[in-house]
Design a protein around this motif. Sequence first.
Motif, mmCIF file in Angstrom:
data_model
loop_
_atom_site.group_PDB
_atom_site.id
_atom_site.type_symbol
_atom_site.label_atom_id
_atom_site.label_comp_id
_atom_site.label_asym_id
_atom_site.label_seq_id
_atom_site.Cartn_x
_atom_site.Cartn_y
_atom_site.Cartn_z
ATOM 1 N N VAL A 145 -5.676 47.679 36.681
ATOM 2 C CA VAL A 145 -4.260 47.412 36.904
ATOM 3 C C VAL A 145 -3.929 46.115 36.182
ATOM 4 O O VAL A 145 -4.616 45.113 36.358
ATOM 5 C CB VAL A 145 -3.934 47.262 38.406
ATOM 6 C CG1 VAL A 145 -2.480 46.878 38.611
ATOM 7 C CG2 VAL A 145 -4.261 48.535 39.152
ATOM 8 N N THR A 146 -2.923 46.149 35.367
ATOM 9 C CA THR A 146 -2.453 44.952 34.687
ATOM 10 C C THR A 146 -1.283 44.395 35.478
ATOM 11 O O THR A 146 -0.442 45.161 35.946
ATOM 12 C CB THR A 146 -2.004 45.292 33.248
ATOM 13 O OG1 THR A 146 -3.115 45.856 32.551
ATOM 14 C CG2 THR A 146 -1.500 44.058 32.517
ATOM 15 N N VAL A 147 -1.248 43.083 35.647
ATOM 16 C CA VAL A 147 -0.131 42.469 36.362
ATOM 17 C C VAL A 147 0.505 41.375 35.512
ATOM 18 O O VAL A 147 -0.166 40.710 34.736
ATOM 19 C CB VAL A 147 -0.548 41.885 37.736
ATOM 20 C CG1 VAL A 147 -1.007 42.984 38.675
ATOM 21 C CG2 VAL A 147 -1.604 40.825 37.596
ATOM 22 N N VAL A 148 1.807 41.237 35.672
ATOM 23 C CA VAL A 148 2.560 40.110 35.108
ATOM 24 C C VAL A 148 2.516 39.044 36.191
ATOM 25 O O VAL A 148 3.147 39.192 37.235
ATOM 26 C CB VAL A 148 4.004 40.513 34.757
ATOM 27 C CG1 VAL A 148 4.778 39.311 34.252
ATOM 28 C CG2 VAL A 148 4.015 41.653 33.747
ATOM 29 N N ARG A 149 1.730 38.022 35.964
ATOM 30 C CA ARG A 149 1.472 37.009 36.976
ATOM 31 C C ARG A 149 2.351 35.797 36.801
ATOM 32 O O ARG A 149 2.682 35.414 35.688
ATOM 33 C CB ARG A 149 0.016 36.547 36.824
ATOM 34 C CG ARG A 149 -0.816 36.769 38.021
ATOM 35 C CD ARG A 149 -2.204 36.314 37.755
ATOM 36 N NE ARG A 149 -2.417 35.193 38.659
ATOM 37 C CZ ARG A 149 -3.370 34.327 38.550
ATOM 38 N NH1 ARG A 149 -4.207 34.386 37.567
ATOM 39 N NH2 ARG A 149 -3.492 33.386 39.420
ATOM 40 N N HIS A 150 2.687 35.191 37.908
ATOM 41 C CA HIS A 150 3.347 33.886 37.904
ATOM 42 C C HIS A 150 2.780 33.103 39.068
ATOM 43 O O HIS A 150 2.047 33.644 39.898
ATOM 44 C CB HIS A 150 4.873 34.019 37.984
ATOM 45 C CG HIS A 150 5.349 34.709 39.226
ATOM 46 N ND1 HIS A 150 5.582 34.049 40.393
ATOM 47 C CD2 HIS A 150 5.596 36.016 39.472
ATOM 48 C CE1 HIS A 150 5.981 34.909 41.319
ATOM 49 N NE2 HIS A 150 5.988 36.116 40.788
ATOM 50 N N ASP A 151 3.089 31.845 39.116
ATOM 51 C CA ASP A 151 2.504 30.967 40.131
ATOM 52 C C ASP A 151 3.569 30.604 41.167
ATOM 53 O O ASP A 151 4.380 29.710 40.931
ATOM 54 C CB ASP A 151 1.951 29.715 39.446
ATOM 55 C CG ASP A 151 1.229 28.791 40.398
ATOM 56 O OD1 ASP A 151 1.244 29.022 41.622
ATOM 57 O OD2 ASP A 151 0.633 27.813 39.898
ATOM 58 N N PRO A 152 3.570 31.290 42.327
ATOM 59 C CA PRO A 152 4.570 30.987 43.350
ATOM 60 C C PRO A 152 4.511 29.537 43.832
ATOM 61 O O PRO A 152 5.544 28.933 44.131
ATOM 62 C CB PRO A 152 4.248 31.945 44.493
ATOM 63 C CG PRO A 152 3.422 33.025 43.889
ATOM 64 C CD PRO A 152 2.706 32.401 42.730
ATOM 65 N N ALA A 153 3.313 28.974 43.897
ATOM 66 C CA ALA A 153 3.191 27.578 44.337
ATOM 67 C C ALA A 153 3.872 26.641 43.341
ATOM 68 O O ALA A 153 4.547 25.685 43.732
ATOM 69 C CB ALA A 153 1.728 27.199 44.526
ATOM 70 N N GLU A 154 3.714 26.927 42.054
ATOM 71 C CA GLU A 154 4.382 26.106 41.029
ATOM 72 C C GLU A 154 5.891 26.267 41.118
ATOM 73 O O GLU A 154 6.644 25.311 40.943
ATOM 74 C CB GLU A 154 3.863 26.473 39.634
ATOM 75 C CG GLU A 154 4.525 25.703 38.512
ATOM 76 C CD GLU A 154 4.342 24.198 38.583
ATOM 77 O OE1 GLU A 154 5.167 23.471 37.990
ATOM 78 O OE2 GLU A 154 3.391 23.710 39.259
#
Length: 160
Positions: A145-154
Amino acid sequence: MGVQVVFLDRPPGRLEADAVLLDNEGGARAGVDHLLAQGHRRIGLIGDPPELFTLAERVRGYRAALAARGVDFDETLLRLGAHDVAQAEMSARTLLQLPDPPTAIFAANNRVSVGALRALKAVDARVALVGFDDFELADMLPVPVTVVRHDPAELGRRAA
């Protein structure tokens, strides 16, 4: 009322407030372009209710990726309005039952990705999946599975 407000990943609308937004359109475009680069031309999209800002931006990115590669937009491949995992699973099943089903699915958020995975497993379908938002154990699945990741903490730090 003198209270400072910052909106996260949603514009403030009529309020006068700051907002920290993800590049929803760019992330969706990158995810769909990844599928197109792998040769997929029938890519389904499953997402939230269409009136949500984030989904509208992600659909815009989906359409832009298709257009950039000369792939016609096919509205029959859209399943919008999935509020939860169960609705996303049902949406994925309806896509997979089409006479000419998609060879790939772009899931517009992590709950939708989980629902799509459940549908793919239930019908033993070999369909590529890219999801917007990472989700727990995505890297531990027996299927890629490929995901478009981002950093919620950032995102939170920037808002603070």
